[in-house]
Design a protein around this motif. Structure first.
Motif, short mmCIF file in Angstrom:
data_model
loop_
_atom_site.label_atom_id
_atom_site.label_comp_id
_atom_site.label_asym_id
_atom_site.label_seq_id
_atom_site.Cartn_x
_atom_site.Cartn_y
_atom_site.Cartn_z
N GLY A 1 3.27 15.38 -13.02
CA GLY A 1 2.02 15.21 -12.29
C GLY A 1 1.72 13.75 -12.01
N LEU A 2 1.88 12.92 -13.02
CA LEU A 2 1.67 11.48 -12.86
C LEU A 2 2.60 10.94 -11.78
CD1 LEU A 2 0.50 8.71 -13.81
CD2 LEU A 2 2.34 8.69 -15.51
N GLY A 3 3.88 11.30 -11.86
CA GLY A 3 4.83 10.84 -10.86
C GLY A 3 4.48 11.30 -9.46
N LEU A 4 4.14 12.57 -9.33
CA LEU A 4 3.81 13.10 -8.00
C LEU A 4 2.62 12.37 -7.38
CD1 LEU A 4 4.32 16.92 -8.56
CD2 LEU A 4 5.52 15.50 -6.89
N PHE A 5 1.59 12.12 -8.16
CA PHE A 5 0.41 11.48 -7.58
C PHE A 5 0.61 9.99 -7.34
CE2 PHE A 5 -1.41 15.47 -8.89
CZ PHE A 5 -2.11 15.79 -7.73
N CYS A 6 1.37 9.32 -8.19
CA CYS A 6 1.70 7.91 -7.92
C CYS A 6 2.61 7.82 -6.70
CB CYS A 6 2.36 7.27 -9.13
SG CYS A 6 1.20 6.95 -10.48
N TYR A 7 3.61 8.69 -6.63
CA TYR A 7 4.51 8.67 -5.49
C TYR A 7 3.79 9.04 -4.19
CZ TYR A 7 8.47 8.49 -8.79
OH TYR A 7 9.37 8.14 -9.77
N THR A 8 2.80 9.91 -4.27
CA THR A 8 2.01 10.25 -3.08
C THR A 8 1.35 8.99 -2.53
OG1 THR A 8 1.66 12.52 -3.82
CG2 THR A 8 0.08 11.65 -2.22
N GLU A 9 0.81 8.18 -3.40
CA GLU A 9 0.17 6.92 -2.97
C GLU A 9 1.22 5.93 -2.45
OE1 GLU A 9 -2.02 3.34 -5.25
OE2 GLU A 9 -2.94 5.31 -5.53
N ILE A 10 2.34 5.82 -3.13
CA ILE A 10 3.39 4.87 -2.73
C ILE A 10 3.93 5.23 -1.34
CG2 ILE A 10 5.77 4.14 -3.22
CD1 ILE A 10 4.96 4.43 -6.26
N ILE A 11 4.21 6.50 -1.11
CA ILE A 11 4.72 6.91 0.20
C ILE A 11 3.65 6.72 1.27
CG2 ILE A 11 5.60 8.85 1.57
CD1 ILE A 11 6.90 9.82 -1.09
N GLY A 12 2.40 6.98 0.91
CA GLY A 12 1.30 6.71 1.84
C GLY A 12 1.27 5.24 2.25
N ARG A 13 1.55 4.35 1.30
CA ARG A 13 1.60 2.92 1.59
C ARG A 13 2.76 2.61 2.55
NH1 ARG A 13 0.24 1.37 -2.72
NH2 ARG A 13 -1.78 0.55 -2.20
N GLU A 14 3.92 3.26 2.33
CA GLU A 14 5.06 3.07 3.24
C GLU A 14 4.70 3.54 4.65
OE1 GLU A 14 8.06 1.50 2.51
OE2 GLU A 14 6.87 0.96 0.74
N ILE A 15 4.00 4.64 4.74
CA ILE A 15 3.58 5.16 6.04
C ILE A 15 2.63 4.18 6.73
CG2 ILE A 15 2.20 6.96 7.18
CD1 ILE A 15 3.37 8.91 5.03
N MET A 16 1.67 3.67 5.98
CA MET A 16 0.71 2.74 6.57
C MET A 16 1.39 1.44 7.02
SD MET A 16 -1.88 4.63 6.63
CE MET A 16 -3.09 3.51 7.29
N LYS A 17 2.36 0.98 6.24
CA LYS A 17 3.12 -0.22 6.65
C LYS A 17 3.90 0.06 7.94
CE LYS A 17 3.90 -2.14 2.04
NZ LYS A 17 4.92 -2.37 0.99
N PHE A 18 4.42 1.27 8.07
CA PHE A 18 5.16 1.65 9.27
C PHE A 18 4.21 1.75 10.47
CE2 PHE A 18 6.55 5.12 12.11
CZ PHE A 18 7.72 4.55 12.59
N LEU A 19 3.05 2.38 10.28
CA LEU A 19 2.11 2.60 11.38
C LEU A 19 1.36 1.33 11.77
CD1 LEU A 19 0.63 6.06 10.31
CD2 LEU A 19 2.35 5.61 12.07
N GLU A 20 1.04 0.50 10.80
CA GLU A 20 0.27 -0.72 11.05
C GLU A 20 0.94 -1.90 10.33
OE1 GLU A 20 -4.01 -0.34 10.49
OE2 GLU A 20 -3.81 1.84 10.60
N PRO A 21 2.07 -2.35 10.86
CA PRO A 21 2.86 -3.36 10.14
C PRO A 21 2.19 -4.73 10.02
CG PRO A 21 3.84 -2.89 12.29
CD PRO A 21 2.72 -1.92 12.08
N THR A 22 1.21 -5.03 10.85
CA THR A 22 0.57 -6.35 10.78
C THR A 22 -0.55 -6.41 9.75
OG1 THR A 22 -0.95 -5.77 12.57
CG2 THR A 22 1.12 -6.87 13.19
N LYS A 23 -0.99 -5.26 9.26
CA LYS A 23 -2.06 -5.22 8.26
C LYS A 23 -1.48 -5.37 6.86
CE LYS A 23 -6.13 -2.67 6.86
NZ LYS A 23 -7.03 -1.58 7.11
N ASN A 24 -2.24 -6.00 5.97
CA ASN A 24 -1.82 -6.16 4.58
C ASN A 24 -2.12 -4.88 3.82
OD1 ASN A 24 -1.28 -6.87 1.97
ND2 ASN A 24 -2.77 -8.52 1.87
N TRP A 25 -1.09 -4.14 3.48
CA TRP A 25 -1.24 -2.87 2.76
C TRP A 25 -0.90 -3.02 1.28
CZ3 TRP A 25 -4.09 0.73 4.67
CH2 TRP A 25 -4.23 0.80 6.05
#
Length: 186
Positions: free
Chosen positions: A48-72
Motif C-alpha cells: 500500500g505504501l509503495g502504491l501510493f508513493c508510486y502514484t505520486e511519483i508517476i503523477g510528477r513524471e506526468i506533470m513534468k511531461f505535460l508542463e516541462p517549464t514548471k518546477n514540479w
C-alpha cells in the motif's frame, strides 16, 4: 473465485512481470518488481505504501511531461501530482471529487502513520482480494466494488484492495507511456 480480477496474478498472487516487458525498465518495471516482492512477502501495508508513493511519483513524471517549464519538485505540488495520475490516468476522478481528503487519508496515512487514516470509530484495512473484506456493506450502499479504493458513504470505513488498485495503476502507467511515446512497441 468469481470476484477475482484478472491482473496477470499467478496462483501465488504474484503479478506476472512478463506482462509488462514493453515498459521501460527504469523506473516503471522496477516499481512493479518492488511491488511483486512485497506481495510475495505478504507485506500488505508495504505494498500500500509503495502504491501510493508510486502514484505520486508517476503523477510528477506526468506533470513534468505535460508542463516541462514548471518546477514540479517536491513540496506544494505533491497532492497535485498524485491527483493527476490517480484521477485522470487511473480513472478515480470521481472519488477525488467525492472525497477531497483522499490524498491525506491514504497516501499521507500510509507514509506518515502506517495506516489509512479514518474518522473516529472507523476502521481501515489493506487486502489482496475482495473476498477478504465485508464487501456486502459497500454493495448495499451502492458503492462500486470493482475498484481498489472503497470508502463507505459515512467515510468511516476506508479500504485499499491491492489487486484492483494495482490493475488500475498498471492501466494508468500504460496510458502515460503511450501518451509520452515511451511504450516499447515490438
Amino acid at each position: 473465485c468469481p470476484n477475482k480480477m484478472n491482473l496477470g496474478l499467478k496462483k501465488n498472487k504474484t503479478p506476472d512481470i512478463d506482462l509488462f516487458s514493453n515498459w521501460p525498465e527504469k523506473p516503471y518495471r522496477w516499481m512493479l518488481e518492488d511491488l511483486t516482492n512485497s506481495i510475495n512477502a505478504n507485506a500488505n501495508y508495504l505494498v500500500g505504501l509503495g502504491l501510493f508513493c508510486y502514484t505520486e511519483i508517476i503523477g510528477r513524471e506526468i506533470m513534468k511531461f505535460l508542463e516541462p517549464t514548471k518546477n514540479w519538485s517536491k513540496g506544494k505540488t505533491n497532492k497535485t501530482c498524485f491527483n493527476k495520475f490517480f484521477g485522470e490516468y487511473m480513472g478515480y476522478a470521481d472519488l477525488l471529487i467525492k472525497h477531497p481528503g483522499l490524498y491525506d487519508w491514504f497516501r499521507n496515512g500510509f507514509c506518515h502513520g502506517y495506516m489509512i487514516e479514518t474518522a473516529s470509530y472507523g476502521k481501515s484495512g489493506v487486502y489482496h482480494y475482495f473476498e477478504d473484506t465485508d464487501i456486502d456493506k459497500f454493495k448495499n450502499e451502492g458503492i462500486d466494488t470493482s475498484r481498489g479504493i472503497l470508502i463507505a458513504k459515512n467515510t468511516k470505513i476506508r479500504i485499499l484492495i491491492i489487486e484492483p488498485y494495482l490493475r488500475d495503476f498498471k492501466k494508468g502507467i500504460e496510458k502515460f507511456l503511450a501518451e509520452s511515446g515511451q511504450l516499447i512497441l515490438y
